[in-house]
Write an enzyme that holds these catalytic residues in place. Structure first.
Site, PDB file in Angstrom:
ATOM      1  N   HIS A   1       0.839  -1.197   0.000  1.00  0.00           N
ATOM      2  CA  HIS A   1       0.000   0.000   0.000  1.00  0.00           C
ATOM      3  C   HIS A   1       0.883   1.260   0.000  1.00  0.00           C
ATOM      4  O   HIS A   1       0.585   2.239  -0.675  1.00  0.00           O
ATOM      5  CB  HIS A   1      -0.920   0.028   1.228  1.00  0.00           C
TER       6      HIS A   1
ATOM      7  N   HIS B   1       3.175 -13.946  -7.221  1.00  0.00           N
ATOM      8  CA  HIS B   1       1.917 -14.265  -6.524  1.00  0.00           C
ATOM      9  C   HIS B   1       0.768 -13.390  -7.060  1.00  0.00           C
ATOM     10  O   HIS B   1      -0.363 -13.540  -6.626  1.00  0.00           O
ATOM     11  CB  HIS B   1       2.085 -14.056  -5.021  1.00  0.00           C
TER      12      HIS B   1
ATOM     13  N   GLN C   1      -5.644 -11.669  -5.849  1.00  0.00           N
ATOM     14  CA  GLN C   1      -4.554 -12.162  -6.709  1.00  0.00           C
ATOM     15  C   GLN C   1      -5.055 -13.076  -7.833  1.00  0.00           C
ATOM     16  O   GLN C   1      -4.508 -13.077  -8.936  1.00  0.00           O
ATOM     17  CB  GLN C   1      -3.493 -12.872  -5.855  1.00  0.00           C
TER      18      GLN C   1
ATOM     19  N   ASN D   1       0.583  -4.705  -7.310  1.00  0.00           N
ATOM     20  CA  ASN D   1       1.783  -3.920  -7.615  1.00  0.00           C
ATOM     21  C   ASN D   1       2.730  -4.720  -8.492  1.00  0.00           C
ATOM     22  O   ASN D   1       3.277  -4.201  -9.460  1.00  0.00           O
ATOM     23  CB  ASN D   1       2.497  -3.503  -6.331  1.00  0.00           C
ATOM     24  N   SER D   2       2.912  -5.975  -8.141  1.00  0.00           N
ATOM     25  CA  SER D   2       3.833  -6.809  -8.916  1.00  0.00           C
ATOM     26  C   SER D   2       3.348  -6.954 -10.355  1.00  0.00           C
ATOM     27  O   SER D   2       4.123  -6.850 -11.303  1.00  0.00           O
ATOM     28  CB  SER D   2       3.982  -8.190  -8.266  1.00  0.00           C
TER      29      SER D   2
HETATM   30  N1  UDP Z   1       8.936  -5.853  -3.734  1.00  0.00           N
HETATM   31  C1  UDP Z   1      10.231  -5.419  -3.807  1.00  0.00           C
HETATM   32  N2  UDP Z   1      11.240  -6.320  -3.599  1.00  0.00           N
HETATM   33  C2  UDP Z   1      11.020  -7.624  -3.352  1.00  0.00           C
HETATM   34  C3  UDP Z   1       9.676  -8.075  -3.302  1.00  0.00           C
HETATM   35  C4  UDP Z   1       8.652  -7.160  -3.494  1.00  0.00           C
HETATM   36  O1  UDP Z   1      10.492  -4.233  -4.059  1.00  0.00           O
HETATM   37  O2  UDP Z   1      11.999  -8.346  -3.166  1.00  0.00           O
HETATM   38  C5  UDP Z   1       7.847  -4.859  -3.900  1.00  0.00           C
HETATM   39  C6  UDP Z   1       7.191  -4.945  -5.249  1.00  0.00           C
HETATM   40  O3  UDP Z   1       7.916  -4.190  -6.207  1.00  0.00           O
HETATM   41  C7  UDP Z   1       5.802  -4.410  -4.983  1.00  0.00           C
HETATM   42  C8  UDP Z   1       5.565  -4.735  -3.504  1.00  0.00           C
HETATM   43  O4  UDP Z   1       6.832  -5.077  -2.946  1.00  0.00           O
HETATM   44  O5  UDP Z   1       5.776  -3.009  -5.173  1.00  0.00           O
HETATM   45  C9  UDP Z   1       4.642  -5.913  -3.325  1.00  0.00           C
HETATM   46  O6  UDP Z   1       3.334  -5.538  -3.596  1.00  0.00           O
HETATM   47  P1  UDP Z   1       2.288  -6.527  -4.240  1.00  0.00           P
HETATM   48  O7  UDP Z   1       1.031  -5.768  -4.426  1.00  0.00           O
HETATM   49  O8  UDP Z   1       2.854  -7.159  -5.456  1.00  0.00           O
HETATM   50  O9  UDP Z   1       2.107  -7.685  -3.205  1.00  0.00           O
HETATM   51  P2  UDP Z   1       1.900  -7.744  -1.597  1.00  0.00           P
HETATM   52  O10 UDP Z   1       3.240  -7.624  -1.012  1.00  0.00           O
HETATM   53  O11 UDP Z   1       1.001  -6.603  -1.219  1.00  0.00           O
HETATM   54  O12 UDP Z   1       1.300  -9.086  -1.387  1.00  0.00           O
END
Ligand code: UDP
Length: 472
Positions: A18, A364, A389, A368-369
């Protein structure tokens, strides 16, 4: 006297998934209009993790006070500690929803008192009370929806007449059973956000999240004549869904990427992995990460490791330190078994995805990913678990067709052979894989155009800022 500058108070729940899009939006607001001011606010505990040293915060503020970071209180000393205890999570959410509005209200008042009045409150998903705090002070607000438009539309319809139908389908116990929601393609009940299926049960760990979403959609309904909803997606990606969002004024303004290096609540490994990527041929590396929250059972980690090694392609795998159950034991022994890959605890994912060596992202499917992958033109192998997801994976596989979805076994484990199969489907020599890669490149172009000057997302954000300016 010159009119006050448009000032946005950007509020976010204290999770990395977020904070990252909220921070990117904050910087984007500053970038699209030179007179804009932004105050960024998350909880005290997350603020501490973002800025362990005061200097870092000052360095980030940089631009002459246009961006300020001021935390709000969630009523706790150290934030939410995580864990599997439902009672502890419920207590945290109760505290967040009680203390948050008081603290944010005081912040809005304090900003006005020091001559920096807020012209718009912008809040992410889990703070429906932010709209009430703003309304109570005569300040308009906008929700910043950090998931796709299609998911917004699903939530909207669920809370407007379809809860019963979804519950009935879900009770049948067949995840492939199809649900029809107005304006949306038929959806398997198993692809709906889990907060609308599993979490409607008061005993479910995430029941408090379901209740918060319910409050959020009630809140939007109270905004007259229509709530403003900024969405971290672009209209070209979601033409159909945009026609199914109800009366709200929905403005896709993404996918917003970081401008340069990004601060995070996780400590980054030293960037040796970037040097390692530099040594690999174009589009050869499999990047694997399941985001900032999901943890992996040892069995899953072993299967991933096996599938990646057997696939013989170079790989970069993220295993977070807080993946306690597995990392400690896996670390030592995996080091010796890493023939083709590198394991890190956290990386700068956007930099990784933008690297020419990366050819596929096993993800996953957190939004964001997915958005980062689309914006970088990297094909995906989706392994969704919770929240929205599955919907995101479905969009990738069926709508944009820039990836495939890995099928997990009955225990929810993605087996090595399935991982290899999926990676081949997007990285292999066949015509179908080449087509996936071509579409990924095409969507990257579309996303970049949407964000560029004069593009759809750019214009939507400029219109939002202009609205704030004219009502100042
Ligand atoms: N992320 C990162 N490095 C990592 C793993 C994740 O910078 O090694 C960041 C990724 O770029 C994204 C966020 O963490 O911006 C993860 O958000 P996402 O919505 O994909 O999944 P959540 O963590 O909320 O399940």
């Amino acid at each position: 006297m010159s009119p006050p500058r448009p000032h946005f108070l950007v509020l976010t729940y204290p999770l990395q998934g977020h904070i990252a899009p909220a921070l990117r939006l904050a910087r984007r607001l500053l970038a699209v209009a030179p007179d804009v001011l932004v105050t960024f606010s998350t909880t005290e505990a997350a603020h501490q993790r973002l800025f362990p040293a005061k200097q870092e915060e000052e360095d980030l503020n940089g631009g002459g006070g246009r961006l300020e970071f001021i935390p709000f209180s969630d009523g706790t000393e150290g934030g939410y500690g995580g864990g599997s205890d439902v009672g502890a999570f419920n207590a945290y959410m109760a505290s967040f929803h009680a203390a948050g509005p008081r603290s944010v209200g005081a912040l809005v008042d304090a900003l006005a008192a020091r001559g920096r009045p807020v012209s718009r409150v912008v809040y992410t998903l889990m703070l429906p009370w932010a709209a009430d705090v703003a309304r109570g002070r005569g300040v308009p607000s906008a929700l910043y929806w950090i998931q796709p438009v299609a998911v917004f539309a699903v939530y909207h319809h669920y809370f407007h007449g379809y809860a019963g139908a979804v519950a009935e389908h879900y009770r049948r116990g067949d995840p492939s059973f199809v649900v029809e929601l107005p304006g949306l393609a038929p959806l398997a009940v198993g692809d709906l956000p889990t907060f609308l299926t599993e979490s409607t049960d008061p005993a479910n760990y995430f029941h408090a999240v379901f209740l918060t979403f319910r409050d959020l959609f009630d809140t939007l309904d109270r905004e007259a004549p229509a709530a403003t909803v900024l969405i971290n997606s672009c209209q070209e990606l979601e033409v159909g869904a945009l026609a199914a969002v109800g009366p709200h004024d929905v403005l896709p303004i993404g996918p917003v990427l970081p401008a340069g290096d990004e601060t995070s609540i996780f400590k980054q490994d030293d960037a040796k992995y970037m040097e390692w990527l530099d040594t690999k041929p174009a589009s050869s590396v499999v990047y694997v990460s399941f985001g900032s929250l999901a943890t992996m059972a040892r069995e899953q980690l072993d299967e991933l490791h096996l599938g990646l090694e057997e696939g013989r392609r170079p790989y970069l795998l993220v295993v977070r330190k807080d993946n306690k159950a597995t990392l400690a034991e896996a670390e030592a022994e995996m080091g010796e078994r890493l023939e083709n890959g590198v394991v890190v605890e956290w990386c700068d994912q956007v930099r990784v995805l933008s690297h020419a060596a990366v050819g596929c992202f096993v993800t996953h499917c957190g939004w964001n990913s997915v958005a980062e992958s689309v914006a970088s033109g990297v094909p995906m192998v989706g392994v969704p678990k919770v929240s929205e997801q599955s919907m995101n994976a479905r969009l990738v596989e069926r709508e944009w067709r820039t990836g495939v979805r890995g099928r997990v076994d009955d225990g929810g484990v993605l087996r090595a052979a399935e991982l290899r199969r999926c990676v081949e489907e997007v990285m292999g020599d066949g015509a179908a894989a080449a087509e996936v890669r071509r579409r990924a490149r095409e969507w990257k172009r579309v996303a970049a155009e949407a964000m560029g000057n004069g593009g759809s997302s750019y214009c939507n954000l400029v219109a939002f800022v202009d609205g704030a300016r004219s009502s100042n």
